[in-house]
Scaffold this active site. Structure first.
Site, mmCIF file in Angstrom:
data_model
loop_
_atom_site.group_PDB
_atom_site.id
_atom_site.type_symbol
_atom_site.label_atom_id
_atom_site.label_comp_id
_atom_site.label_asym_id
_atom_site.label_seq_id
_atom_site.Cartn_x
_atom_site.Cartn_y
_atom_site.Cartn_z
ATOM 1 N N LYS A 22 81.533 47.557 15.288
ATOM 2 C CA LYS A 22 81.566 47.599 16.757
ATOM 3 C C LYS A 22 81.142 46.267 17.352
ATOM 4 O O LYS A 22 81.773 45.744 18.280
ATOM 5 C CB LYS A 22 80.628 48.707 17.251
ATOM 6 C CG LYS A 22 80.377 48.690 18.761
ATOM 7 C CD LYS A 22 79.386 49.749 19.180
ATOM 8 C CE LYS A 22 77.947 49.334 18.955
ATOM 9 N NZ LYS A 22 77.361 48.639 20.115
ATOM 10 N N ASN A 23 80.063 45.689 16.824
ATOM 11 C CA ASN A 23 79.516 44.465 17.406
ATOM 12 C C ASN A 23 80.348 43.227 17.086
ATOM 13 O O ASN A 23 80.083 42.154 17.622
ATOM 14 C CB ASN A 23 78.070 44.274 16.953
ATOM 15 C CG ASN A 23 77.130 45.280 17.581
ATOM 16 O OD1 ASN A 23 77.440 45.862 18.629
ATOM 17 N ND2 ASN A 23 75.999 45.527 16.953
ATOM 18 N N ARG A 92 76.100 47.222 27.466
ATOM 19 C CA ARG A 92 75.652 45.862 27.721
ATOM 20 C C ARG A 92 76.678 44.825 27.295
ATOM 21 O O ARG A 92 76.798 43.759 27.906
ATOM 22 C CB ARG A 92 74.331 45.621 26.993
ATOM 23 C CG ARG A 92 73.725 44.253 27.256
ATOM 24 C CD ARG A 92 72.381 44.085 26.574
ATOM 25 N NE ARG A 92 71.781 42.814 26.902
ATOM 26 C CZ ARG A 92 71.981 41.693 26.216
ATOM 27 N NH1 ARG A 92 72.778 41.710 25.162
ATOM 28 N NH2 ARG A 92 71.412 40.560 26.574
ATOM 29 N N CYS A 116 71.840 50.724 26.101
ATOM 30 C CA CYS A 116 70.663 51.432 25.608
ATOM 31 C C CYS A 116 69.393 50.947 26.291
ATOM 32 O O CYS A 116 69.219 49.754 26.543
ATOM 33 C CB CYS A 116 70.515 51.227 24.100
ATOM 34 S SG CYS A 116 71.707 52.138 23.122
ATOM 35 N N ARG A 121 66.336 42.901 27.821
ATOM 36 C CA ARG A 121 67.506 42.188 27.319
ATOM 37 C C ARG A 121 68.230 41.434 28.441
ATOM 38 O O ARG A 121 69.416 41.657 28.706
ATOM 39 C CB ARG A 121 68.467 43.156 26.622
ATOM 40 C CG ARG A 121 67.822 43.875 25.460
ATOM 41 C CD ARG A 121 68.845 44.483 24.536
ATOM 42 N NE ARG A 121 69.541 45.606 25.127
ATOM 43 C CZ ARG A 121 70.499 46.284 24.514
ATOM 44 N NH1 ARG A 121 70.879 45.947 23.318
ATOM 45 N NH2 ARG A 121 71.074 47.311 25.097
ATOM 46 N N ASP A 305 68.575 46.691 14.478
ATOM 47 C CA ASP A 305 69.446 47.863 14.551
ATOM 48 C C ASP A 305 69.288 48.799 13.361
ATOM 49 O O ASP A 305 69.912 49.864 13.329
ATOM 50 C CB ASP A 305 70.909 47.423 14.669
ATOM 51 C CG ASP A 305 71.293 47.043 16.089
ATOM 52 O OD1 ASP A 305 70.467 47.238 16.996
ATOM 53 O OD2 ASP A 305 72.422 46.566 16.295
ATOM 54 N N ILE A 327 62.020 42.160 18.057
ATOM 55 C CA ILE A 327 63.183 41.800 18.868
ATOM 56 C C ILE A 327 63.136 42.446 20.251
ATOM 57 O O ILE A 327 63.230 41.767 21.273
ATOM 58 C CB ILE A 327 64.483 42.185 18.141
ATOM 59 C CG1 ILE A 327 64.497 41.610 16.722
ATOM 60 C CG2 ILE A 327 65.697 41.713 18.924
ATOM 61 C CD1 ILE A 327 64.429 40.107 16.641
ATOM 62 N N ARG A 397 78.523 56.060 20.644
ATOM 63 C CA ARG A 397 78.775 54.677 21.057
ATOM 64 C C ARG A 397 78.925 53.747 19.854
ATOM 65 O O ARG A 397 79.597 52.717 19.944
ATOM 66 C CB ARG A 397 77.631 54.155 21.945
ATOM 67 C CG ARG A 397 77.599 54.744 23.342
ATOM 68 C CD ARG A 397 76.547 54.056 24.197
ATOM 69 N NE ARG A 397 76.672 52.615 24.084
ATOM 70 C CZ ARG A 397 75.667 51.783 23.842
ATOM 71 N NH1 ARG A 397 74.450 52.241 23.675
ATOM 72 N NH2 ARG A 397 75.871 50.492 23.757
#
Length: 422
Positions: A22-23, A92, A116, A121, A305, A327, A397
């Protein structure tokens, strides 16, 4: 709104196939805005965030068509340069259209992003970089309004590595006049994948995957033609953890342990066996999980993650583990839900101390974000009795048909409509 109902205690065994990341998919989809033509991307996952990005691009005038894992995006008729709050608030990564729109069309109006609830962020580093490249940036009623005749190369030093910031500046720089240097760039594999995709259509990028990236601007880019994105390393890591906590044996096809060195090292230290095989990975659990400490770091460190999933594993480990989140400042929201299942976890600021317990027990729990959802599924697969997980739209998601995959592996899991809105 859907929920999962899971009856735990079953060792999961079998074979599944891992889809695209996904990313990696989202920035490459946004990069289609850099040319006015038909683009084709392969290994696109079937996830809610991908569908949201499709809707956003369609809102701008693109035509999209998904057939299996192939996605065509035709950006010939882009006429709307606004990313509205209604779409951006749920994801985002929508902010990734900012750089391409500004570089290609000289204007973008993008709502400040949502997604999220795991910390602020902010996108201040994105905006700082674009301003250094000559963009006029204004904040108006919750929107970023950016203008530029043509962006110019600049030296941009990020205070901290930012994945989406690096991607946004990289996409902006490929059409800018002159050379752009990104210092303290994010090194994540998804950043490197975006760079490879851009290079395949004519971009001049050196150093992607390292802390210093140099981009020499060009006048135009060719359309993306059958580019295949990398497998989803977070999905891989999640299923590794599932194999471990259920003392099962899972084979994942279409992937490798590349990009997962930090996760594999920690899982191996717990007693879980991770083995590379042809076109995939085999993961075997163990009777007694050994506790391990972790601290999340930018790549190539342990990924934030995977923190929630690893914590779920540690809830039944032999011993005490210390988990430090470096993070995001608000990424322990799953702790309260794991406690409802019998986990022994205490929090002091950014540090969670997990004391392993003999057993978890099923309970009604609520997902608060994407990776927290995965941690609750992992715990539920181990727990005695029945667990109901509400608000699994978070999970959808970032995980492709997780309930179907788990059933293939032998899990007792149902996706049901929630009769009570929570």
């Amino acid at each position: 709104m859907d929920k999962f109902v899971i009856k735990g205690g079953i060792p999961l065994r079998g074979t599944i196939r891992i889809g695209g990341a996904k990313n990696a998919a989202l920035p490459i989809m946004a990069a289609c805005l850099l040319c006015s033509s038909k683009n084709t991307i392969l290994n696109i996952p079937d996830m809610k965030d991908v569908k949201t990005m499709q809707r956003l691009l369609e809102h701008m005038g693109a035509q999209t068509q998904k057939e299996g894992s192939s996605l065509t995006i035709d950006t010939t008729d882009i006429k709307n340069f606004i990313a509205p709050y209604e779409l951006v608030k749920t994801m985002r990564a929508s902010v990734l259209v900012l750089g391409p729109l500004l570089a290609r069309y000289g204007f973008a109006k993008v709502s400040l992003p949502g997604g999220c609830a795991i910390g602020a962020r902010p996108i201040n580093l994105h905006l700082m970089g674009l301003q250094k490249m000559g963009a006029d940036i204004q904040l108006e009623s919750g929107y970023v309004v950016a203008k530029a005749d043509r962006l110019k190369g600049a030296v941009i030093n990020f205070d901290i590595p930012t994945v989406t910031g690096t991607e946004n500046i990289m996409m902006s720089a490929v059409l800018a006049k002159g050379t752009t240097v990104i210092e303290n760039a994010a090194m994540e594999p998804e950043v490197e994948d975006l760079a490879r995709c851009l290079q395949s259509v004519g971009a001049k990028i050196n150093g992607a995957g390292q802390r210093l990236i140099e981009i020499e601007g060009v006048d135009y880019l060719k359309p993306i033609n059958m580019y295949e994105i990398i497998p989803d390393r977070i999905q891989i890591g999640t299923y590794m953890t599932i194999a471990g906590i259920t003392n099962g044996e899972i084979v994942m096809k279409g992937c490798s342990i590349k990009h997962l060195e930090a996760v594999v090292e920690k899982l191996t230290n717990t007693g879980i066996v991770v083995q590379s095989i042809q076109d995939g990975i085999k993961v075997k659990g163990c009777e007694e999980i050994r506790s391990q400490d972790i601290k999340t770091m930018p790549y190539p460190g342990f990924p934030t993650d995977m923190q929630a999933q690893f914590m779920a594993l540690m809830t039944v480990a032999n011993g005490t583990s210390v988990i430090k989140e470096n993070i995001f400042e608000n990424r322990f929201m799953h702790v309260a839900e794991l406690r409802r299942m019998g986990a022994d976890i205490s929090i002091d600021g950014s540090v969670a101390t997990v004391r392993g317990v003999k057993r978890l027990k099923g309970a009604p729990v609520m997902a608060t974000d994407l990776r927290a959802s995965a941690s609750l599924v992992i715990a539920a697969l181990k727990a005695e009795g029945q667990t109901t997980i509400y608000r699994i739209y978070h999970l959808d998601r970032g995980y492709e048909r997780m309930d179907e995959n788990l059933r293939l592996l032998g899990a007792d899991i149902q996706r049901l409509k929630d009769d009570v809105q929570v």
